[in-house]
Structure formats: C-alpha cells, structure tokens
Design a protein around this motif. Structure first.
Motif, PDB file in Angstrom:
ATOM      1  N   GLN A   1      80.341  33.167  31.938  1.00  0.00           N
ATOM      2  CA  GLN A   1      80.454  33.427  30.652  1.00  0.00           C
ATOM      3  C   GLN A   1      81.477  34.301  30.276  1.00  0.00           C
ATOM      4  O   GLN A   1      81.817  35.023  31.118  1.00  0.00           O
ATOM      5  CB  GLN A   1      78.813  33.987  30.254  1.00  0.00           C
TER       6      GLN A   1
ATOM      7  N   TYR B   1      74.011  34.029  22.749  1.00  0.00           N
ATOM      8  CA  TYR B   1      75.451  34.463  22.728  1.00  0.00           C
ATOM      9  C   TYR B   1      75.405  35.074  21.476  1.00  0.00           C
ATOM     10  O   TYR B   1      76.491  34.990  20.581  1.00  0.00           O
ATOM     11  CB  TYR B   1      76.280  33.011  22.473  1.00  0.00           C
ATOM     12  N   GLN B   2      74.696  36.319  21.234  1.00  0.00           N
ATOM     13  CA  GLN B   2      74.678  37.148  20.202  1.00  0.00           C
ATOM     14  C   GLN B   2      75.223  38.513  20.460  1.00  0.00           C
ATOM     15  O   GLN B   2      74.581  39.007  21.700  1.00  0.00           O
ATOM     16  CB  GLN B   2      73.146  37.205  19.447  1.00  0.00           C
TER      17      GLN B   2
ATOM     18  N   TRP C   1      74.867  42.614  24.118  1.00  0.00           N
ATOM     19  CA  TRP C   1      75.348  41.194  24.185  1.00  0.00           C
ATOM     20  C   TRP C   1      74.024  40.401  24.923  1.00  0.00           C
ATOM     21  O   TRP C   1      73.748  40.588  25.937  1.00  0.00           O
ATOM     22  CB  TRP C   1      76.636  41.041  25.088  1.00  0.00           C
TER      23      TRP C   1
ATOM     24  N   LEU D   1      83.053  36.560  27.054  1.00  0.00           N
ATOM     25  CA  LEU D   1      82.842  37.243  25.781  1.00  0.00           C
ATOM     26  C   LEU D   1      84.106  37.834  25.183  1.00  0.00           C
ATOM     27  O   LEU D   1      84.788  38.791  26.023  1.00  0.00           O
ATOM     28  CB  LEU D   1      81.530  38.219  25.629  1.00  0.00           C
TER      29      LEU D   1
ATOM     30  N   ARG E   1      72.778  37.324  26.023  1.00  0.00           N
ATOM     31  CA  ARG E   1      73.887  36.261  26.671  1.00  0.00           C
ATOM     32  C   ARG E   1      72.987  34.898  26.606  1.00  0.00           C
ATOM     33  O   ARG E   1      73.964  33.950  26.316  1.00  0.00           O
ATOM     34  CB  ARG E   1      73.896  36.597  28.255  1.00  0.00           C
TER      35      ARG E   1
END
Length: 331
Positions: free
Chosen positions: A69, A114-115, A109, A71, A111
């Motif tokens: 992932q 995804y906030q 975060w 960010l 995960r």
C-alpha cells in the motif's frame, strides 16, 4: 576489519538513486524517491511501514519486499516532517512528525478503509511532535512536542485527547518504562534524565552527567535497562534507579536514534549518519553503514530495517550480529 565493514555496508544500503526509482519497483523495498525518515515493523513482523521525503508512507511485505500500500500525504515538507511511525492492532498506522518551527503532524491511517484522520492542531501540539509512544495493547498514544512543555495522551481508536500534562520543562524525548502497567515514562530534560509518574504528574530526576542535552532514550523489557544519548556520549543504565551506569560510547557526533534489539543484547545507534551496533554486555561496537537516518528491529528479532539517504533496506539479523566488531568502546 575495514573490508568486512564495507561488505555489510553494501548489503544494507543498496544503490537506490533517484533516477533509477520508479513507482513500479523491480527491486525489494524500492520505491521512495527521496530520504526515508521513519520505519516501523508490524507487531507480527510480517509488514514494514516507511515514510519518506517524497511525501509518501508505504507498507511493504517483509518476506518479499513487495509494496502493498502507498499513502500520498500530498504536502510539501522536508526530512523532519514525518519522523515517527507505529502500527496499531486494528490495522491502523500512526504517522507523526513536524519540525521545531512548524506545526505538528499526527495522522491515523486506517489501512483497510483507506481512511486518514488528521488530528487537529488547536486541540493538540502547537509545534512538531518530537516523540511518539504506543501503549502495549495499542489503544493509547502518547506524544510530546519540540516546545517541551506538554505530554498529550490520545485515544487511538477515536483520535481524541484524553489528558494533557503541562510539564514546563524541556521534554523532547520520552520512552515508556519496561513495566507499562505502572504508568511511568522515562523523560529527558536538557542534560537531565528521569521518570514521569502519570498518576501524580510528578517528575523524579535521576541523572545529570551529560555535558550536552539528551537527544534520545531507549528501553528494553528483557533486562529493564535504559539507554540515553546526547551529542557526545551514549550511556546504558542497568536496573535504574539504583543500578550501575556505563558510558559506552564517547564522541562520534550527534546521536539521533538509539534502539535496543528485542532480546536486549544489542543497541543500535545512529551518530552523524553512521549506524553502529553495540553489544550491551561486552560494549564491543561495530559500524554498520553510513547515511542512515532511522532504524527499526522486527519484534521477532529476525530483521533490521534502515532508512536514510540511500532509500530503504531490510537485512536479516543473524548475518549482521555475527560480523566481527570493528572497535571496542570504552566502558
């Protein structure tokens, strides 16, 4: 000895030049296009998070080095903007930082959704966050800022402030005591070192032997020892407050990070960009690599992650631990 040190250096810090880096990285742990300023392993040692000056936080699979992932924080900042990362049990990563002259940055975060929750500045620190602590069960955070006058305790699940402690002292660097149930933390105040008892909000000063301000503190649950460093020395304190103190390293430049291995047998220290490993029993020391900025050990004791000017590298612990020391530190 020099030849051995160079071999280890090459293994730990591969050439990750900016022109060779692409979003679709072919090499393990390759992707950051600028300095890596913070690293942290997940509690089960399977994942690694990293933050870089390319304004991204990334999550990697430790076994394969595959990017899982990413960010994009979408901010323009420097090396000091993100300097702390931590995994929480609820699939959340804590992102903290900020500079001495700038505002604080504290993000949660989540995960899986995804906030990202941005904790508000007017309810928290006015300056950048200098230290981040996470409770053993991961539901409480503790932060201090470069202003040094307050410690804030947060509800990690809600992102809300639970308690303020106004200390009115220079508390740039803190660390949880080995027995977290006693609700005490180690704290530095300029050249002094002591503990903060949270229920009473009282500070007991134990040590003041450093010639310059203490820059970082580390603890190990295995032995109860505490290490603290300044610009010119690193000291290990066994069984505080009544145990013996040993100045294990003198000189070598400003120390920006110290971390115990999970078994407490070694202490990693970054001084003026040079990462060294110290045996906490014999005080033997070996220099591992240059241009380092942050370091983290996996909880299972099998891996070490190093971030810095050359990007991100992860190396198995046994190979590094067994390398013959380059130099013996003064006890």
């Amino acid at each position: 000895m020099q030849r051995i040190a160079m071999i280890v250096f090459c293994l730990l810090t591969p050439n990750l030049g900016a022109q060779q880096k692409k979003e679709d990285a072919k090499q393990p742990f390759e992707g950051h296009t600028r300095w890596v300023s913070a690293v942290a392993f997940s509690p089960d040692s399977t994942l690694l998070s990293s933050a870089g000056c390319d304004e991204t936080v990334r999550v990697w699979e430790v076994k394969t080095g595959k990017l899982i992932q990413k960010l994009n924080l979408g901010t323009k900042g420097g090396l000091e903007d993100i300097n702390h990362l931590a995994f929480l049990p609820n699939n959340t990563i804590v992102i903290a930082g900020g500079s001495i002259s700038g505002p604080s940055r504290l993000h949660l975060w989540k995960r899986d959704a995804y906030q990202v929750t941005h904790l508000t500045q007017h309810d928290g620190h006015a300056q950048g966050i200098s230290s981040l602590l996470v409770s053993p069960v991961g539901n409480i955070l503790m932060t201090t800022d470069f202003g040094g006058e307050q410690v804030i305790i947060w509800n990690a699940e809600k992102g809300e402030i639970m308690q303020h402690f106004n200390l009115k002292l220079l508390a740039h660097h803190t660390c949880l005591a080995p027995d977290a149930d006693r609700r005490t933390i180690y704290i530095s105040s300029g050249k002094k070192f002591g503990v903060l008892d949270l229920p009473t909000n009282k500070v007991a000063v134990w040590g003041s032997g450093h010639r310059s301000a203490i820059t970082c503190i580390a603890t190990t649950k295995k032995s109860g020892a505490v290490a603290y460093a300044s610009h010119d020395t690193i000291t290990i304190w066994r069984n505080p407050p009544n145990g013996d103190e040993y100045t294990v390293i003198k000189g070598g430049g400003k120390c920006t990070s110290i971390v115990f291995t999970p078994d407490g047998k070694h202490l990693a220290a970054i001084r003026s960009g040079v990462l060294s490993l110290l045996n906490t029993s014999t005080f033997d020391r070996m220099d591992i690599c240059r241009d380092a900025y942050c370091v983290s050990f996996s909880p299972d004791g099998k891996s070490i992650a190093i971030g810095g000017e050359n990007g991100l590298a992860v190396h198995p612990m046994p190979t590094m631990i067994k390398v013959e020391p380059m130099k013996t530190a003064e006890p």
